[in-house]
Design a protein around this motif. Structure first.
Motif, PDB file in Angstrom:
ATOM      1  N   GLY A  27      24.139  63.641  30.227  1.00 40.00           N
ATOM      2  CA  GLY A  27      22.817  63.044  29.220  1.00 40.00           C
ATOM      3  C   GLY A  27      22.936  61.516  30.636  1.00 40.00           C
ATOM      4  N   PRO A  28      22.509  60.344  29.939  1.00 44.63           N
ATOM      5  CA  PRO A  28      22.380  59.514  30.366  1.00 44.63           C
ATOM      6  C   PRO A  28      24.021  58.975  31.487  1.00 44.63           C
ATOM      7  N   SER A  29      23.437  58.121  31.865  1.00 45.26           N
ATOM      8  CA  SER A  29      24.376  57.805  33.741  1.00 45.26           C
ATOM      9  C   SER A  29      25.238  56.262  32.828  1.00 45.26           C
ATOM     10  N   SER A  30      24.567  55.564  31.595  1.00 46.88           N
ATOM     11  CA  SER A  30      26.028  55.254  31.016  1.00 46.88           C
ATOM     12  C   SER A  30      25.755  54.779  30.099  1.00 46.88           C
ATOM     13  N   GLU A  31      26.946  54.087  29.389  1.00 42.44           N
ATOM     14  CA  GLU A  31      26.977  54.689  28.189  1.00 42.44           C
ATOM     15  C   GLU A  31      27.601  55.795  27.173  1.00 42.44           C
ATOM     16  N   SER A  32      28.386  56.888  28.330  1.00 40.03           N
ATOM     17  CA  SER A  32      28.343  57.782  26.915  1.00 40.03           C
ATOM     18  C   SER A  32      29.256  58.722  28.783  1.00 40.03           C
ATOM     19  N   ASP A  33      29.883  59.645  28.091  1.00 45.26           N
ATOM     20  CA  ASP A  33      31.308  60.274  28.823  1.00 45.26           C
ATOM     21  C   ASP A  33      30.108  61.578  29.414  1.00 45.26           C
ATOM     22  N   VAL A  53      34.599  61.541  20.417  1.00 45.74           N
ATOM     23  CA  VAL A  53      33.779  63.700  20.633  1.00 45.74           C
ATOM     24  C   VAL A  53      33.334  63.855  21.458  1.00 45.74           C
ATOM     25  N   ARG A  54      33.257  64.196  22.321  1.00 45.21           N
ATOM     26  CA  ARG A  54      32.847  64.706  23.991  1.00 45.21           C
ATOM     27  C   ARG A  54      32.801  65.786  24.277  1.00 45.21           C
ATOM     28  N   SER A  55      31.915  66.130  24.435  1.00 49.68           N
ATOM     29  CA  SER A  55      31.798  68.197  24.715  1.00 49.68           C
ATOM     30  C   SER A  55      32.136  67.953  26.225  1.00 49.68           C
ATOM     31  N   GLY A  94      33.907  53.203  31.680  1.00 53.15           N
ATOM     32  CA  GLY A  94      33.070  52.765  30.501  1.00 53.15           C
ATOM     33  C   GLY A  94      32.949  54.266  29.732  1.00 53.15           C
ATOM     34  N   GLY A  95      33.358  55.549  29.767  1.00 49.92           N
ATOM     35  CA  GLY A  95      33.176  56.227  28.784  1.00 49.92           C
ATOM     36  C   GLY A  95      35.073  56.161  28.397  1.00 49.92           C
ATOM     37  N   GLU A  96      34.823  56.672  27.060  1.00 50.35           N
ATOM     38  CA  GLU A  96      36.192  55.864  26.678  1.00 50.35           C
ATOM     39  C   GLU A  96      36.771  57.269  26.157  1.00 50.35           C
TER      40      GLU A  96
END
Lengths: 242, 199
Positions: free
Chosen positions: A236-242, A50-52, A73-75
């Motif tokens: 948010g963060p630049s990496s590992e997230s959407d 889930v992402r917003s 890399g954002g799934e």
């Protein structure tokens, strides 16, 4: 809060890395400009992510639009900007958030300041502003890497021609030839020059990556804006997230 | 289980059971705030606990930093779905700060420099579960992350860990804080996924 089953009704490219998904959401309760939704994707084995995402569109019955930029890399973002196609179902819930919102009964000047895909909730505000015939003086300052990174470009240009909205771009890497300002990050002097002054008592809505929002919010308070009138939304963060 | 999304596979990660439902791991330390970052000099910083009868207990920076400091390593979980494991803080336990406070209140509203508020039951601040943290990763806490000092209540979603905390008001009855009034859950337990009102 319940999950709705939305269907992708249309897909529109915005930039080489971002696209708008038009969703039909039976039972959608409506929303305000600036709110967001949670999007849930589920794999055949039950795994879900889930992402917003901010809502880009003005209220329009059971249709909403989100604009998704690909995050490496954002799934969720890579699915929504890649495989997702017209007719596919998605689960969403919302609308969420009651602070970073502009309402048509606000009469004071409005200063929108976007960094990159931070334009999305601000575009919802511009659309609601235009659709409601609001007379609140509205300005947008929009920081992007280059002309190819502008979301909603044709619509922004049309609105600039047909309404009182003022649109100023800041190009951080590639500026068109002859542009008023060489490419580079937004700075305090340009912000002061091209946004409503504090004495007009505008409400500021600032959305973008954390470092952008931190810098702009500091410039704004430094220029005398009341911190209580500066509303921010950071992603948010630049990496590992959407 | 939700309806299956055509073609979606996803990227599973083995988190050793340390991630609450719906969270993903980050190594960055994202910043989420509703407005500009307040800059509060320690010379004019004060922390106060105000009881339901109006009795005020306060500490200036010197008095606060003279209290026993604990080192705390905890996992933190943001309602926007990132979690960060093994974050290292130093701060003063709320057990210490509340030891001399005479109260029969059951709830707390935390108030911050800049106007932010968040509510929680008072027992959640006791029993070695909550601190006023002023150091992170061995250094003074950055303003963006809530310095000079923030509330740290890691067993609840991180919006409860009020940045720039200035006052804890003890209340007989629960009241919604800033996000709680904007549709977020009143309690916010990440393991029960209490994100929004009604979850």
């Amino acid at each position: 809060m319940i999950w709705f089953v939305a269907t992708i009704a249309a897909v529109r490219p915005e930039t080489p890395s971002a696209r708008t998904l038009v969703l039909t959401v039976p039972g959608w309760p409506g929303h305000e400009a600036g709110q967001h939704v949670d999007v849930r994707l589920t794999a055949p084995d039950g795994y879900s992510a889930v992402r917003s995402y901010s809502i880009a569109s003005a209220p329009d019955g059971d249709r909403i639009e989100i604009t998704v930029d690909t995050v490496a890399g954002g799934e969720v973002s890579t699915y929504l900007t890649g495989l997702a196609a017209v007719g596919y179902p998605l689960e969403i819930r919302g609308p969420i958030g009651g602070w970073f919102v502009w309402r048509p009964n606000q009469w004071e000047p409005v200063q929108l300041i976007a960094g990159g895909s931070g334009i999305v909730p601000l575009m919802a505000m511009i659309r609601v502003w235009a659709a409601s015939g609001s007379r609140a003086p509205l300005r947008l300052l929009y920081s992007v890497r280059g002309p190819d990174s502008i979301f909603y470009r044709d619509e922004l240009e049309r609105l600039r021609d047909t309404t009182a909205v003022s649109v100023t771009y800041v190009f951080t890497r590639d500026a068109p030839p002859g542009w008023e300002r060489p490419p580079g990050r937004l700075d305090a002097a340009f912000l002061r020059h091209r946004t409503w002054p504090a004495r007009r008592r505008p409400t500021l809505y600032v959305c973008g990556p954390t470092s952008f929002v931190e810098a702009v919010a500091d410039f704004a308070t430094g220029a005398g804006h009341d911190p209580a009138r500066v509303r921010t939304e950071r992603f948010g963060p630049s990496s590992e997230s959407d | 289980m939700g309806i299956v999304t055509p073609g979606f596979v996803g990227r599973r990660r083995d988190d050793g059971g340390k991630l609450p439902p719906g969270q993903y791991l980050t190594r960055d330390f994202p910043v989420l705030s509703a407005g500009p970052t307040p800059r509060v000099a320690t010379e004019r910083w004060e922390l106060a606990i105000v009881t339901e009868t109006g009795r005020r207990h306060s500490w200036d920076w010197a008095a606060f930093t003279a209290l026993p400091v604990e080192d705390i390593t905890v996992d933190i979980h943001c309602v926007t779905r990132w979690s960060k494991l093994d974050t290292a803080w130093s701060g003063v336990s709320l057990d210490t700060l509340l030891a001399e406070v005479d109260t029969s209140a059951e709830y707390v509203m935390a108030h911050s420099y800049g106007g932010y508020t968040t509510n929680m039951p008072l027992p959640d601040l006791l029993g070695g579960r909550a601190w006023i943290a002023h150091r992170y990763g061995g250094r003074a806490l950055d303003p963006e992350h809530g310095g000079p000092a923030r509330l740290l209540v890691p067993h609840l979603y991180f919006w409860k860990s009020a940045k720039w905390v200035r006052e804890l008001r003890l209340l007989a009855r629960d009241e919604p804080g800033f996000w709680e009034d904007a549709g977020y859950h009143s309690y916010g337990d990440p393991w029960r996924e209490q994100r929004y009102e009604g979850d």
